[in-house]
Design a protein around this motif. Structure first.
Motif, PDB file in Angstrom:
ATOM      1  N   GLU A 186       0.820  -1.213   0.000  1.00  0.00           N
ATOM      2  CA  GLU A 186       0.000   0.000   0.000  1.00  0.00           C
ATOM      3  C   GLU A 186       0.851   1.260   0.000  1.00  0.00           C
ATOM      4  N   THR A 187       1.996   1.252   0.711  1.00  0.00           N
ATOM      5  CA  THR A 187       2.837   2.449   0.743  1.00  0.00           C
ATOM      6  C   THR A 187       3.677   2.588  -0.524  1.00  0.00           C
ATOM      7  N   ALA A 188       3.997   1.471  -1.168  1.00  0.00           N
ATOM      8  CA  ALA A 188       4.808   1.533  -2.384  1.00  0.00           C
ATOM      9  C   ALA A 188       3.953   1.812  -3.606  1.00  0.00           C
ATOM     10  N   MET A 189       2.811   1.131  -3.709  1.00  0.00           N
ATOM     11  CA  MET A 189       2.009   1.214  -4.935  1.00  0.00           C
ATOM     12  C   MET A 189       0.611   1.771  -4.738  1.00  0.00           C
ATOM     13  N   GLY A 190       0.194   1.913  -3.484  1.00  0.00           N
ATOM     14  CA  GLY A 190      -1.151   2.425  -3.228  1.00  0.00           C
ATOM     15  C   GLY A 190      -2.231   1.404  -3.469  1.00  0.00           C
ATOM     16  N   THR A 191      -1.870   0.117  -3.436  1.00  0.00           N
ATOM     17  CA  THR A 191      -2.844  -0.950  -3.677  1.00  0.00           C
ATOM     18  C   THR A 191      -2.949  -1.862  -2.464  1.00  0.00           C
ATOM     19  N   LYS A 192      -4.104  -2.439  -2.268  1.00  0.00           N
ATOM     20  CA  LYS A 192      -4.324  -3.367  -1.159  1.00  0.00           C
ATOM     21  C   LYS A 192      -4.247  -4.801  -1.677  1.00  0.00           C
ATOM     22  N   VAL A 193      -3.282  -5.550  -1.207  1.00  0.00           N
ATOM     23  CA  VAL A 193      -3.144  -6.959  -1.563  1.00  0.00           C
ATOM     24  C   VAL A 193      -3.851  -7.835  -0.531  1.00  0.00           C
ATOM     25  N   ASP A 194      -3.900  -7.347   0.716  1.00  0.00           N
ATOM     26  CA  ASP A 194      -4.643  -7.996   1.804  1.00  0.00           C
ATOM     27  C   ASP A 194      -4.198  -9.440   2.031  1.00  0.00           C
ATOM     28  N   VAL A 195      -2.882  -9.644   2.143  1.00  0.00           N
ATOM     29  CA  VAL A 195      -2.397 -11.009   2.369  1.00  0.00           C
ATOM     30  C   VAL A 195      -2.703 -11.490   3.787  1.00  0.00           C
ATOM     31  N   GLN A 196      -2.996 -10.567   4.706  1.00  0.00           N
ATOM     32  CA  GLN A 196      -3.318 -10.999   6.070  1.00  0.00           C
ATOM     33  C   GLN A 196      -4.649 -11.752   6.115  1.00  0.00           C
ATOM     34  N   ASN A 197      -5.534 -11.413   5.192  1.00  0.00           N
ATOM     35  CA  ASN A 197      -6.848 -12.060   5.168  1.00  0.00           C
ATOM     36  C   ASN A 197      -6.997 -13.054   4.027  1.00  0.00           C
ATOM     37  N   THR A 198      -5.938 -13.216   3.242  1.00  0.00           N
ATOM     38  CA  THR A 198      -5.988 -14.127   2.093  1.00  0.00           C
ATOM     39  C   THR A 198      -4.885 -15.163   2.236  1.00  0.00           C
ATOM     40  N   GLU A 199      -5.207 -16.284   2.778  1.00  0.00           N
ATOM     41  CA  GLU A 199      -4.204 -17.306   3.064  1.00  0.00           C
ATOM     42  C   GLU A 199      -3.470 -17.774   1.816  1.00  0.00           C
ATOM     43  N   ALA A 200      -4.177 -17.838   0.683  1.00  0.00           N
ATOM     44  CA  ALA A 200      -3.572 -18.374  -0.541  1.00  0.00           C
ATOM     45  C   ALA A 200      -3.217 -17.259  -1.526  1.00  0.00           C
ATOM     46  N   SER A 201      -2.671 -16.155  -1.029  1.00  0.00           N
ATOM     47  CA  SER A 201      -2.325 -15.023  -1.890  1.00  0.00           C
ATOM     48  C   SER A 201      -1.216 -15.416  -2.865  1.00  0.00           C
ATOM     49  N   LEU A 202      -1.499 -15.319  -4.164  1.00  0.00           N
ATOM     50  CA  LEU A 202      -0.515 -15.663  -5.186  1.00  0.00           C
ATOM     51  C   LEU A 202       0.645 -14.671  -5.172  1.00  0.00           C
ATOM     52  N   TYR A 203       0.339 -13.400  -4.916  1.00  0.00           N
ATOM     53  CA  TYR A 203       1.401 -12.389  -4.863  1.00  0.00           C
ATOM     54  C   TYR A 203       2.351 -12.691  -3.705  1.00  0.00           C
ATOM     55  N   PHE A 204       1.801 -12.982  -2.532  1.00  0.00           N
ATOM     56  CA  PHE A 204       2.611 -13.309  -1.355  1.00  0.00           C
ATOM     57  C   PHE A 204       3.474 -14.535  -1.630  1.00  0.00           C
ATOM     58  N   HIS A 205       2.877 -15.553  -2.226  1.00  0.00           N
ATOM     59  CA  HIS A 205       3.609 -16.786  -2.539  1.00  0.00           C
ATOM     60  C   HIS A 205       4.755 -16.491  -3.513  1.00  0.00           C
ATOM     61  N   SER A 206       4.518 -15.633  -4.506  1.00  0.00           N
ATOM     62  CA  SER A 206       5.541 -15.320  -5.501  1.00  0.00           C
ATOM     63  C   SER A 206       6.710 -14.547  -4.880  1.00  0.00           C
ATOM     64  N   VAL A 207       6.397 -13.632  -3.979  1.00  0.00           N
ATOM     65  CA  VAL A 207       7.451 -12.888  -3.267  1.00  0.00           C
ATOM     66  C   VAL A 207       8.324 -13.851  -2.476  1.00  0.00           C
ATOM     67  N   ARG A 208       7.681 -14.770  -1.753  1.00  0.00           N
ATOM     68  CA  ARG A 208       8.443 -15.729  -0.929  1.00  0.00           C
ATOM     69  C   ARG A 208       9.315 -16.631  -1.800  1.00  0.00           C
ATOM     70  N   GLU A 209       8.787 -17.050  -2.942  1.00  0.00           N
ATOM     71  CA  GLU A 209       9.560 -17.921  -3.830  1.00  0.00           C
ATOM     72  C   GLU A 209      10.787 -17.197  -4.387  1.00  0.00           C
ATOM     73  N   MET A 210      10.631 -15.935  -4.779  1.00  0.00           N
ATOM     74  CA  MET A 210      11.769 -15.203  -5.323  1.00  0.00           C
ATOM     75  C   MET A 210      12.832 -14.958  -4.264  1.00  0.00           C
ATOM     76  N   CYS A 211      12.415 -14.716  -3.041  1.00  0.00           N
ATOM     77  CA  CYS A 211      13.386 -14.581  -1.945  1.00  0.00           C
ATOM     78  C   CYS A 211      14.119 -15.895  -1.714  1.00  0.00           C
ATOM     79  N   ARG A 212      13.380 -16.991  -1.761  1.00  0.00           N
ATOM     80  CA  ARG A 212      14.001 -18.313  -1.561  1.00  0.00           C
ATOM     81  C   ARG A 212      14.986 -18.622  -2.670  1.00  0.00           C
ATOM     82  N   ILE A 213      14.618 -18.341  -3.913  1.00  0.00           N
ATOM     83  CA  ILE A 213      15.490 -18.648  -5.050  1.00  0.00           C
ATOM     84  C   ILE A 213      16.758 -17.786  -5.011  1.00  0.00           C
TER      85      ILE A 213
END
Length: 502
Positions: A186-213
């Protein structure tokens, strides 16, 4: 020239090129490292066997510094040479030298995600322009607009943690990291991804995968090479993750640019909304509007910087906040003082309207955060690369030398921090600024973290909210963290505390 002659020339080249490399580059580096102590090495591998995992790496560099001093030569493989540095005078020279701007070569593994953003570009005109454009995005007038975003995300965090009330062993990191990602989006792009309420967030999963890789490529002998990495499963995962991350960022940039162009075209630009409230200007807005000497950033350059902010801004604040909550759980006297300060500012009000000024008033909590960052720096080691010969104390450091800045090492030096293992926020009440390079959780000098004020404000906001709502205690059964320097410092077995609603 006959075929046999051509073969002889080819063989000669195959033999001579490595010799040329050795005598013109590698030999100079080896001679430089003869001036420093080094731990026992084995043939070919050098010290590489001490770094087979993150926890072993962390223990090894701690032991190296304890046994061999503040400047240690490490040999990684047959030709890799690294200087492990935690000497104050050398770090001051290194971090303030405008001729030493290049980061570690490992940062290239971030480029598929963040491109040539501020974190990966090695100084030069591009870095200077981007730095000048980005710095105003963290002006206090911008930061104070983010406080409402911090509050909104932390309110959801409190709701989630309330369900754990009475639990004597909660992995706090799992909750805080989702909250931090909501905040950064929200502070970077002004958008709400709402990963706290979305257990299966694809965006959250993709961020974690790129950090892992990114971590996997920095620690793997084979995945370091692009031509090998392309044949691994992680390469396919990376492609899919980048489609999600880049696709989302590009769509937001496109939408924001159209909105900006439309308002300028119609001449109805205003910094207030239809209800008369001041519009929030997020990181992306600042980049779209900014220009230096008439030069603005392209959409691709903006995408790189937004993704850089996403990478650097969520994991660091999440891990720092989690470790600080662990410290507060372990030190009830400090936790009580934090709560006392909160009560002095807000009184008995349970859900006050927190302002930027309120956060600035939290002086004791700020010292708590600094002490937590000293003990558990999110980035306990970071790299620099000497990309041109430089002189230090009458000796030449040759081009090609890799330096591992051991910030945790200087943070634990009793010369600057007596009884360094103790969590003691009061030590920062007496810091006189005489040794500024003895506290470098955000690096220092021209390549320091441009978002450090943002990070401090967010961490302060989250801690304030949690301590006003919950009493923390040591986890039961007893929890000892297994620390590992990955993308940031993490605990491989979680960050567990006991939690109870106040």
């Amino acid at each position: 020239m006959t075929a046999s002659t051509e073969i002889l020339f080819a063989l000669a080249a195959i033999l001579l090129i490595p010799l040329y490399y050795y005598f013109t580059k590698l030999r100079r580096i080896e001679k430089f490292f003869e001036n420093f102590p080094n731990p026992p090495m084995v043939p070919i591998l050098g010290n590489a066997r001490d770094f087979r995992s993150g926890p072993e790496f962390f223990k090894s560099i701690y032991e190296y510094t304890r046994k061999y001093g503040k400047m240690v030569h490490m040999k990684i493989g047959p030709v890799g040479h690294v200087l492990l540095a935690s000497d104050y005078k050398f770090l001051e020279f290194l971090l303030t030298n405008n001729n030493i701007m290049a980061k570690s070569t490992d940062m290239k593994f971030l480029e598929p995600w963040v491109g040539k953003g501020l974190a990966t570009v090695s100084g030069g005109p591009k870095w200077k322009i981007h730095r000048r454009i980005i710095t105003p995005a963290f002006h206090f007038k911008i930061l104070e607009q983010f406080v409402d975003i911090f509050e909104s995300a932390s309110n959801i965090l409190v709701q989630k943690l309330s369900k754990e009330s009475g639990n004597k062993s909660v992995d706090i990191y799992l909750y805080v990291t989702r909250c931090a990602l909501d905040v950064i989006c929200e502070t970077a792009m002004g958008t709400k991804v709402d990963v706290q309420n979305t257990e299966a967030s694809l965006y959250f999963h993709s961020v974690r995968e790129m950090c892992r890789i990114f971590l996997a490529r920095t620690t793997s002998v084979l995945k370091r090479y692009d031509f090998i990495f392309r044949f691994t499963k992680d390469y396919e995962i990376q492609k899919k993750s980048l489609e999600v991350l880049h696709g989302y960022t590009k769509s937001v940039i496109s939408s924001k640019r159209k909105e900006l162009e439309e308002t300028r075209k119609n001449g109805n630009y205003s910094d207030v909304d239809d209800l008369g409230r001041k519009k929030k200007k997020v990181f992306l807005d600042s980049l779209l509007e900014a220009a230096v000497d008439g030069q603005s950033l392209s959409d691709e350059e903006i995408r790189e910087e937004v993704d850089t902010f996403m990478f650097g801004g969520h994991d660091t604040t999440a891990t720092a906040t989690s470790f600080l909550l662990y410290c507060l759980a372990q030190n009830k006297d400090v936790q009580d003082k934090v709560l006392e300060e909160q009560n002095q500012i807000f009184g008995e009000e349970k859900c006050p309207k927190v302002t930027y000024t309120n956060l600035q008033e939290m002086k004791y909590l700020e010292n708590v955060i600094k002490e937590g960052l000293r003990l558990y720096s999110p980035v306990p080691v970071f790299g620099r690369r000497i990309d041109q010969d430089v002189e230090y104390e009458g000796k030449i450091i040759p081009k090609g030398v890799e330096i591992l800045v051991y910030s945790h090492g200087i943070h634990m030096n009793p010369e600057y921090y007596p009884n360094p293992e103790k969590f003691d926020p009061s030590r920062f009440e007496n810091i006189d600024g005489k040794y500024p390079f003895a506290f470098i959780p955000f690096s220092a000098g021209p390549r320091n973290c441009v978002g450090q004020k943002y990070a401090m404000l967010e961490i302060k906001s989250l801690l304030s909210k949690i301590i006003r709502n919950f009493e923390l205690s040591p986890a039961y059964p007893r929890h000892e963290m297994i620390l590992s320097p990955e993308n940031v410092l993490k605990s491989l077995n979680g960050v567990r505390v006991g939690i109870k609603c106040r």
